[in-house]
Scaffold this active site. Structure first.
Site, short mmCIF file in Angstrom:
data_model
loop_
_atom_site.label_atom_id
_atom_site.label_comp_id
_atom_site.label_asym_id
_atom_site.label_seq_id
_atom_site.Cartn_x
_atom_site.Cartn_y
_atom_site.Cartn_z
N SER A 48 6.55 5.64 -5.15
CA SER A 48 6.03 6.90 -4.83
C SER A 48 5.98 6.80 -3.03
CB SER A 48 4.39 6.95 -5.20
OG SER A 48 3.85 5.84 -4.89
N HIS A 271 -1.64 7.59 -0.22
CA HIS A 271 -0.04 7.51 -0.05
C HIS A 271 0.39 8.07 0.97
CE1 HIS A 271 -0.03 6.71 -4.24
NE2 HIS A 271 1.31 6.55 -4.39
#
Length: 290
Positions: A48, A271
């Site tokens: 990711s 993230h």
């Protein structure tokens, strides 16, 4: 080895560039450089952090569960260099998914590589054994339970997470990078570390619900993970892109526009955001001399 046809094409291009440079000077040299970049076959692999998962807009050509972004660092690099990008990054990927399908109908990531591949970038290891994600979730849960005080996660888990990184993740990342080298023997390979998620000491509870004493505990775990990734890169002759300095002060506790990593209440929790992906691209290009 590259195909004879491709090799001849590159020789012709270089010869033309040299002739143009001699006749016209610097402008022709710059044009020749741009033409050479256009011929760069670039394959992006990874999890990711490579996919830029959930950063809008999403890549409509990607499998939906991957949540791959058109603003991830591979797309930024390709746009800046004019490279021909094949992006197979996918959120949630582990080292296993380099050689095995992550989802039905999704090929193993290394299948995108060949002897004609010129450049490979990847970020991998953070999802292996659920170690790093599991540690963040465990520490966030413990932090909420303690009201952000003490070091409940460290007290409960000790060296469990770092032991997993050393004994399981490290050899798996090493094998994965070696496989990339095997499948793309002529490529330059950049293996990226993970930018800092937390500051060195004082956190930002409850924005990131980690207890004060567990902030350095998680930083130490991330250091171990990045060290494992760095050793895997150097062992295969790849370039390691180190964010230890460049991402300092850009963790998830910082303000929007400064942070590379977003906090829990965001579209891409814990993230990289679009800014973080662009900075990861810049540091990668710098490390590779692109």
């Amino acid at each position: 080895m590259p195909s004879p046809t491709r090799t001849r094409s590159r020789v012709v291009a270089v010869a033309a560039a040299l002739a143009a440079t001699a006749a016209l000077g610097a402008p022709a040299a710059q044009a020749a450089s741009a033409a050479a970049d256009d011929d760069l076959d670039y394959v992006a692999l990874g999890d990711s952090y490579s996919a830029g998962s959930a950063v809008l807009p999403l890549d409509p050509t990607a499998p939906l569960p991957c949540l791959r972004s058109l603003l991830n660092y591979p797309h930024v690099i390709a746009k800046k260099t004019g490279a021909d990008l094949k992006d197979v990054t996918c959120g949630g990927a582990t080292t296993e998914h380099f050689t095995a399908a992550q989802y039905p109908g999704v090929a193993p990531q290394v299948n995108a590589l060949s002897a004609d591949t010129d450049l490979v970038t990847l970020t991998i290891g953070g999802n292996d054994n659920n170690t790093f994600v599991g540690a963040i979730l465990a520490c966030a849960t413990a932090g909420l339970g303690s009201g952000g005080k003490g070091s409940p996660c460290k007290d409960a888990n000790g060296s469990k997470f770092t032991d997993d990184v050393l004994n399981k993740t490290a050899p798996a990342v090493k094998a994965a990078v070696a496989k990339v080298k095997e499948k793309a023997p002529n490529a330059r390979i950049a293996v990226l570390g993970y930018p800092w998620i937390l500051p060195a000491e004082k956190g930002c509870f409850p924005t990131l619900p980690v207890a004060e004493g567990d902030v350095p505990y998680l930083r130490d775990l991330q250091t171990h993970l990045n060290t494992a990734v760095e050793k895997a890169a150097s062992g295969s002759g790849a370039t390691f892109v180190d964010f230890a300095e460049s991402s300092e002060g850009h963790d998830a506790c910082q303000a929007y526009g400064t942070r590379w990593i977003d906090p829990v209440l965001s579209t891409s929790p814990v993230h990289p955001n679009a800014y973080g992906e662009s900075r990861m691209a810049d540091e990668t290009m710098k490390a590779l001399g692109l």
